[in-house]
Design a protein around this motif. Structure first.
Motif, PDB file in Angstrom:
ATOM      1  N   ASP A   1      45.123  13.582  53.694  1.00  0.00           N
ATOM      2  CA  ASP A   1      45.275  13.283  52.650  1.00  0.00           C
ATOM      3  C   ASP A   1      44.903  12.144  52.967  1.00  0.00           C
ATOM      4  OD1 ASP A   1      47.831  12.800  53.135  1.00  0.00           O
ATOM      5  OD2 ASP A   1      47.984  13.044  50.597  1.00  0.00           O
ATOM      6  N   SER A   2      44.466  11.248  53.987  1.00  0.00           N
ATOM      7  CA  SER A   2      44.074   9.889  54.284  1.00  0.00           C
ATOM      8  C   SER A   2      43.170   9.572  53.982  1.00  0.00           C
ATOM      9  CB  SER A   2      44.507   9.401  55.691  1.00  0.00           C
ATOM     10  OG  SER A   2      43.702  10.184  56.431  1.00  0.00           O
ATOM     11  N   PRO A   3      42.622   7.873  53.863  1.00  0.00           N
ATOM     12  CA  PRO A   3      41.423   8.127  53.389  1.00  0.00           C
ATOM     13  C   PRO A   3      39.983   8.553  54.280  1.00  0.00           C
ATOM     14  CG  PRO A   3      42.669   5.860  52.769  1.00  0.00           C
ATOM     15  CD  PRO A   3      43.817   7.538  53.408  1.00  0.00           C
TER      16      PRO A   3
ATOM     17  N   ARG B   1      37.333  10.511  54.441  1.00  0.00           N
ATOM     18  CA  ARG B   1      35.791  10.501  55.174  1.00  0.00           C
ATOM     19  C   ARG B   1      35.392  11.376  55.824  1.00  0.00           C
ATOM     20  NH1 ARG B   1      31.903   7.428  56.212  1.00  0.00           N
ATOM     21  NH2 ARG B   1      31.253   7.225  58.495  1.00  0.00           N
ATOM     22  N   LEU B   2      36.393  12.034  56.896  1.00  0.00           N
ATOM     23  CA  LEU B   2      35.869  12.880  57.919  1.00  0.00           C
ATOM     24  C   LEU B   2      35.341  14.309  56.876  1.00  0.00           C
ATOM     25  CD1 LEU B   2      36.133  14.265  60.923  1.00  0.00           C
ATOM     26  CD2 LEU B   2      37.798  14.829  60.395  1.00  0.00           C
ATOM     27  N   SER B   3      36.489  14.591  56.005  1.00  0.00           N
ATOM     28  CA  SER B   3      35.760  15.699  55.110  1.00  0.00           C
ATOM     29  C   SER B   3      34.814  16.248  54.879  1.00  0.00           C
ATOM     30  CB  SER B   3      37.010  16.244  53.969  1.00  0.00           C
ATOM     31  OG  SER B   3      38.391  16.238  54.982  1.00  0.00           O
ATOM     32  N   GLY B   4      34.286  14.805  53.787  1.00  0.00           N
ATOM     33  CA  GLY B   4      32.939  15.153  53.659  1.00  0.00           C
ATOM     34  C   GLY B   4      31.639  14.824  54.606  1.00  0.00           C
ATOM     35  N   LEU B   5      32.083  13.916  55.682  1.00  0.00           N
ATOM     36  CA  LEU B   5      30.929  14.349  56.414  1.00  0.00           C
ATOM     37  C   LEU B   5      30.598  16.067  56.879  1.00  0.00           C
ATOM     38  CD1 LEU B   5      32.482  11.357  58.540  1.00  0.00           C
ATOM     39  CD2 LEU B   5      29.636  11.411  57.176  1.00  0.00           C
TER      40      LEU B   5
ATOM     41  N   CYS C   1      23.332  15.081  49.897  1.00  0.00           N
ATOM     42  CA  CYS C   1      23.944  13.965  50.868  1.00  0.00           C
ATOM     43  C   CYS C   1      23.419  13.064  50.508  1.00  0.00           C
ATOM     44  CB  CYS C   1      22.956  15.204  52.567  1.00  0.00           C
ATOM     45  SG  CYS C   1      22.997  16.366  53.003  1.00  0.00           S
ATOM     46  N   PHE C   2      22.554  12.504  49.664  1.00  0.00           N
ATOM     47  CA  PHE C   2      23.000  11.100  49.759  1.00  0.00           C
ATOM     48  C   PHE C   2      23.087  10.326  47.953  1.00  0.00           C
ATOM     49  CE2 PHE C   2      18.812  13.102  52.569  1.00  0.00           C
ATOM     50  CZ  PHE C   2      19.910  11.208  53.766  1.00  0.00           C
ATOM     51  N   ALA C   3      24.129  11.570  48.103  1.00  0.00           N
ATOM     52  CA  ALA C   3      24.332  11.197  46.801  1.00  0.00           C
ATOM     53  C   ALA C   3      25.705  10.542  45.925  1.00  0.00           C
ATOM     54  CB  ALA C   3      24.607  12.487  45.085  1.00  0.00           C
ATOM     55  N   THR C   4      25.683   9.678  45.132  1.00  0.00           N
ATOM     56  CA  THR C   4      27.509   9.663  45.681  1.00  0.00           C
ATOM     57  C   THR C   4      27.745  10.073  44.484  1.00  0.00           C
ATOM     58  OG1 THR C   4      26.646   7.325  45.908  1.00  0.00           O
ATOM     59  CG2 THR C   4      28.972   7.471  45.058  1.00  0.00           C
ATOM     60  N   ALA C   5      29.348  11.117  45.019  1.00  0.00           N
ATOM     61  CA  ALA C   5      30.597  11.551  43.822  1.00  0.00           C
ATOM     62  C   ALA C   5      31.686  11.713  43.898  1.00  0.00           C
ATOM     63  CB  ALA C   5      29.779  13.372  44.086  1.00  0.00           C
ATOM     64  N   LYS C   6      32.288  11.921  43.070  1.00  0.00           N
ATOM     65  CA  LYS C   6      33.952  11.338  43.133  1.00  0.00           C
ATOM     66  C   LYS C   6      34.631  12.248  44.434  1.00  0.00           C
ATOM     67  CE  LYS C   6      34.181   9.775  38.022  1.00  0.00           C
ATOM     68  NZ  LYS C   6      35.194  10.200  36.786  1.00  0.00           N
ATOM     69  N   GLY C   7      33.956  13.667  44.127  1.00  0.00           N
ATOM     70  CA  GLY C   7      34.868  14.450  45.117  1.00  0.00           C
ATOM     71  C   GLY C   7      35.072  14.557  46.792  1.00  0.00           C
ATOM     72  N   ARG C   8      33.517  14.202  46.945  1.00  0.00           N
ATOM     73  CA  ARG C   8      32.763  13.257  48.109  1.00  0.00           C
ATOM     74  C   ARG C   8      33.133  11.516  48.747  1.00  0.00           C
ATOM     75  NH1 ARG C   8      27.789  16.427  50.189  1.00  0.00           N
ATOM     76  NH2 ARG C   8      28.053  18.240  50.050  1.00  0.00           N
ATOM     77  N   LYS C   9      33.950  11.347  50.199  1.00  0.00           N
ATOM     78  CA  LYS C   9      33.897  10.604  50.217  1.00  0.00           C
ATOM     79  C   LYS C   9      33.190   9.597  51.020  1.00  0.00           C
ATOM     80  CE  LYS C   9      37.242  10.079  47.441  1.00  0.00           C
ATOM     81  NZ  LYS C   9      37.765   9.275  46.242  1.00  0.00           N
ATOM     82  N   SER C  10      32.227  10.649  51.615  1.00  0.00           N
ATOM     83  CA  SER C  10      31.357   9.846  52.587  1.00  0.00           C
ATOM     84  C   SER C  10      30.283  10.878  51.763  1.00  0.00           C
ATOM     85  CB  SER C  10      31.037  10.896  54.221  1.00  0.00           C
ATOM     86  OG  SER C  10      33.007  10.643  53.856  1.00  0.00           O
ATOM     87  N   LYS C  11      28.660   9.768  52.283  1.00  0.00           N
ATOM     88  CA  LYS C  11      26.993  10.072  51.907  1.00  0.00           C
ATOM     89  C   LYS C  11      26.810   9.826  52.912  1.00  0.00           C
ATOM     90  CE  LYS C  11      26.346   6.606  48.197  1.00  0.00           C
ATOM     91  NZ  LYS C  11      24.644   5.984  48.986  1.00  0.00           N
ATOM     92  N   ILE C  12      25.631   9.517  52.855  1.00  0.00           N
ATOM     93  CA  ILE C  12      24.354   8.941  54.211  1.00  0.00           C
ATOM     94  C   ILE C  12      23.251   8.838  53.853  1.00  0.00           C
ATOM     95  CG2 ILE C  12      24.899  10.766  56.009  1.00  0.00           C
ATOM     96  CD1 ILE C  12      22.274  12.087  55.547  1.00  0.00           C
ATOM     97  N   GLU C  13      23.332   7.549  54.100  1.00  0.00           N
ATOM     98  CA  GLU C  13      22.318   6.632  53.583  1.00  0.00           C
ATOM     99  C   GLU C  13      20.689   6.228  54.190  1.00  0.00           C
ATOM    100  OE1 GLU C  13      23.071   4.517  51.250  1.00  0.00           O
ATOM    101  OE2 GLU C  13      25.437   4.538  51.481  1.00  0.00           O
TER     102      GLU C  13
ATOM    103  N   GLN D   1      38.064  11.621  65.809  1.00  0.00           N
ATOM    104  CA  GLN D   1      38.823  10.891  67.170  1.00  0.00           C
ATOM    105  C   GLN D   1      40.409  10.180  66.517  1.00  0.00           C
ATOM    106  OE1 GLN D   1      39.671  11.971  69.873  1.00  0.00           O
ATOM    107  NE2 GLN D   1      41.149  11.010  70.179  1.00  0.00           N
ATOM    108  N   ARG D   2      39.701   9.508  65.339  1.00  0.00           N
ATOM    109  CA  ARG D   2      40.500   8.299  65.609  1.00  0.00           C
ATOM    110  C   ARG D   2      41.755   9.190  63.477  1.00  0.00           C
ATOM    111  NH1 ARG D   2      36.159   5.202  61.910  1.00  0.00           N
ATOM    112  NH2 ARG D   2      37.554   3.921  61.266  1.00  0.00           N
ATOM    113  N   VAL D   3      41.547  10.534  63.192  1.00  0.00           N
ATOM    114  CA  VAL D   3      42.243  10.804  62.611  1.00  0.00           C
ATOM    115  C   VAL D   3      43.086  11.399  63.005  1.00  0.00           C
ATOM    116  CG1 VAL D   3      42.016  12.531  60.640  1.00  0.00           C
ATOM    117  CG2 VAL D   3      40.069  11.608  60.125  1.00  0.00           C
ATOM    118  N   LEU D   4      42.856  12.162  63.992  1.00  0.00           N
ATOM    119  CA  LEU D   4      43.975  12.590  65.317  1.00  0.00           C
ATOM    120  C   LEU D   4      44.941  11.997  65.178  1.00  0.00           C
ATOM    121  CD1 LEU D   4      44.498  14.955  67.282  1.00  0.00           C
ATOM    122  CD2 LEU D   4      43.492  14.064  68.551  1.00  0.00           C
TER     123      LEU D   4
END
Length: 208
Positions: free
Chosen positions: A33-35, A39-43, A83-95, A188-191
């Motif tokens: 549950d770290s930020p 982010r990885l889950s959102g990706l 994939c490009f929308a900002t939403a509360k549930g996802r911590k990632s989106k593409i630009e 890798q960073r999460v690991l």
């Protein structure tokens, strides 16, 4: 090491997540549950959406029923737009910057997709894909001028062109590769983040 994911039913017939190694040994796990983990889950959700949008569009060429084709087209475009929308549930989106990595006329095509989503599929905006008109039917002049009736017609595109489908699928594949590349670094960073934590405290939080 990658562990296959398996869903099993418990006594209440509810799905239970299990992680087993190649030898069949079940491993306990912790929901990260770290930020960085969020982010990885959102990706990974974005990657799933891009794959799903690609598969929906690829199906259209073999569909003859116009209503089914329209539904697949709409679903593919709306899923792509997520994939490009900002939403509360996802911590990632593409630009747009990620789209630029695809090269060519990807940005122009991408913008047309978002416009199609916003003005055609998601909202009733002004667009080039549908037209509705009310028509006043007049009597032939030889029979005497008069308004006879009111009618209407609605015209809409129900299926994209083959060229559109091919380029859409190409864009989804290329964006998938871009997001996957970003995800590998975050993975890798999460690991490393969780390997640096107190392992006893992690075991106290295990789900299985």
């Amino acid at each position: 090491m990658v562990f296959p994911i398996a869903f099993e039913s418990n006594d209440e017939k509810r799905p239970v997540l299990r992680f087993k190694d190649k030898g069949g040994v079940e491993h306990p796990y912790v929901i990260a549950d770290s930020p960085l983990a969020k982010r990885l889950s959102g990706l990974t959700q974005i990657m799933d959406d891009l794959k799903h949008a690609h598969e929906l569009m690829a199906m259209i060429k073999n569909i003859e029923n116009s209503e089914v084709a329209y539904s697949l087209w709409m679903s593919a475009i709306v899923t792509y737009g997520k994939c490009f929308a900002t939403a509360k549930g996802r911590k990632s989106k593409i630009e747009e910057d990620h789209v630029r990595r695809v090269g060519g006329d990807a940005i122009a095509f991408h913008n047309s997709l978002l416009s199609m989503r916003n003005e055609y599929f998601a909202h009733a905006g002004v667009n080039e894909y549908e037209k509705a008109s009310t028509v006043i039917i007049l009597r032939p002049e030889s029979l005497g001028k008069r308004v006879e009736a009111v009618n209407h017609f609605n015209v809409k595109h129900s299926k994209p062109s083959e060229e559109f489908c091919i380029y859409f699928c190409h864009l989804c594949r290329k964006l998938y590769d871009v997001v996957e590349s970003i995800g590998e670094d975050v993975h890798q960073r999460v690991l490393e983040e969780y390997q640096a934590m107190n392992v006893d405290e992690l075991y106290e939080k295990t789900e299985a």
